[in-house]
Design an enzyme around this catalytic site. Structure first.
Site, PDB file in Angstrom:
ATOM      1  N   GLU A 113       0.897  -1.178  -0.050  1.00  0.00           N
ATOM      2  CA  GLU A 113      -0.234  -0.050  -0.108  1.00  0.00           C
ATOM      3  C   GLU A 113       0.961   1.332  -0.054  1.00  0.00           C
ATOM      4  O   GLU A 113       0.364   2.116  -0.751  1.00  0.00           O
ATOM      5  CB  GLU A 113      -1.028  -0.032   1.260  1.00  0.00           C
ATOM      6  CG  GLU A 113      -1.787  -1.214   1.112  1.00  0.00           C
ATOM      7  CD  GLU A 113      -2.875  -1.106  -0.064  1.00  0.00           C
ATOM      8  OE1 GLU A 113      -3.076  -0.070  -0.640  1.00  0.00           O
ATOM      9  OE2 GLU A 113      -3.149  -2.339  -0.492  1.00  0.00           O
TER      10      GLU A 113
ATOM     11  N   ASP B 246       3.160  -4.395  -5.917  1.00  0.00           N
ATOM     12  CA  ASP B 246       3.854  -5.846  -5.559  1.00  0.00           C
ATOM     13  C   ASP B 246       5.365  -5.853  -5.463  1.00  0.00           C
ATOM     14  O   ASP B 246       6.079  -5.908  -4.417  1.00  0.00           O
ATOM     15  CB  ASP B 246       3.258  -6.918  -6.270  1.00  0.00           C
ATOM     16  CG  ASP B 246       1.925  -7.437  -6.006  1.00  0.00           C
ATOM     17  OD1 ASP B 246       1.496  -6.877  -4.718  1.00  0.00           O
ATOM     18  OD2 ASP B 246       1.408  -8.304  -6.846  1.00  0.00           O
TER      19      ASP B 246
END
Length: 206
Positions: free
Chosen positions: A91, A157
């Protein structure tokens, strides 16, 4: 500065609609993990803020400018700190790579027209008109749940794994969290919905 202004306005709306867990032990812990990760995040050095919201769904989200919210369900699902840090690093990467404001600008051009976009991208690039800021920040909670493209998710990611390694965590923390969720769930939880196939994510992260 624009990202921070937009994120702060939306954070106020988030905290009207979600209960923030004020327990100082929880807050200090999530701050400790978050600061360690944010210190090695790429891009602008946003004034990252980390809070836990009392939501059982396994998820987390970041607003522009580094306002990050972790669902209590994600903390309970993680088996160790590197798994939780993996979710947070993912995030943080969305904020650091400015995925939210990029998507908002695209929506704004489609919905509000070119004139407002010009207010953002014109001139010297250091100021943002009140009109443009209002257009970008409108929608409140909608921003918190932007559905990023699979390309953006893959970028977050990979950047998240790099942040984990740089911060001294096992960079496989995010992979292991995916595996934990898939093993323990009859169906993919919210954090895996509308994302790249979990098997592909594990492969390219490895």
């Amino acid at each position: 500065q624009q990202d921070v202004a937009i994120g702060r306005q939306n954070a106020q709306q988030v905290e009207k609609e979600m209960r923030v867990i004020a327990d100082p032990i929880v807050q200090n812990y999530i701050n400790s993990v978050g600061r360690k990760l944010a210190a090695v995040a790429p891009g602008e050095k946003f004034p990252y803020q980390f809070k836990v919201v009392d939501v059982k769904e396994i998820n987390a989200f970041a607003l522009p400018g580094g306002f990050l919210y972790v669902h209590s369900g994600a903390i309970l699902a993680a088996r160790n700190e590197s798994e939780l840090a993996g979710v947070m690093a993912h995030e943080i990467s969305h904020a650091a790579l400015r995925h939210g404001t990029h998507q908002m600008s695209q929506q704004m051009v489609a919905e509000k027209g070119f004139s407002i976009a010009a207010a953002i991208f014109g001139g010297d690039g250091t100021s943002l008109s009140d009109q443009a800021l209002g257009a970008l920040a409108s929608g409140g909670m909608q921003l918190a749940f932007l559905k990023f493209s699979r390309t953006a998710e893959k970028e977050a990611d990979i950047s998240g794994a790099e942040i984990l390694a740089s911060a001294g965590y096992d960079p496989r923390g995010l992979i292991n969290f995916f595996k934990t969720l898939l093993a323990d769930s009859a169906r993919p939880p919210q954090i895996l919905s509308d994302h790249p196939d979990p098997g592909n994510r594990v492969q390219y992260l490895n």
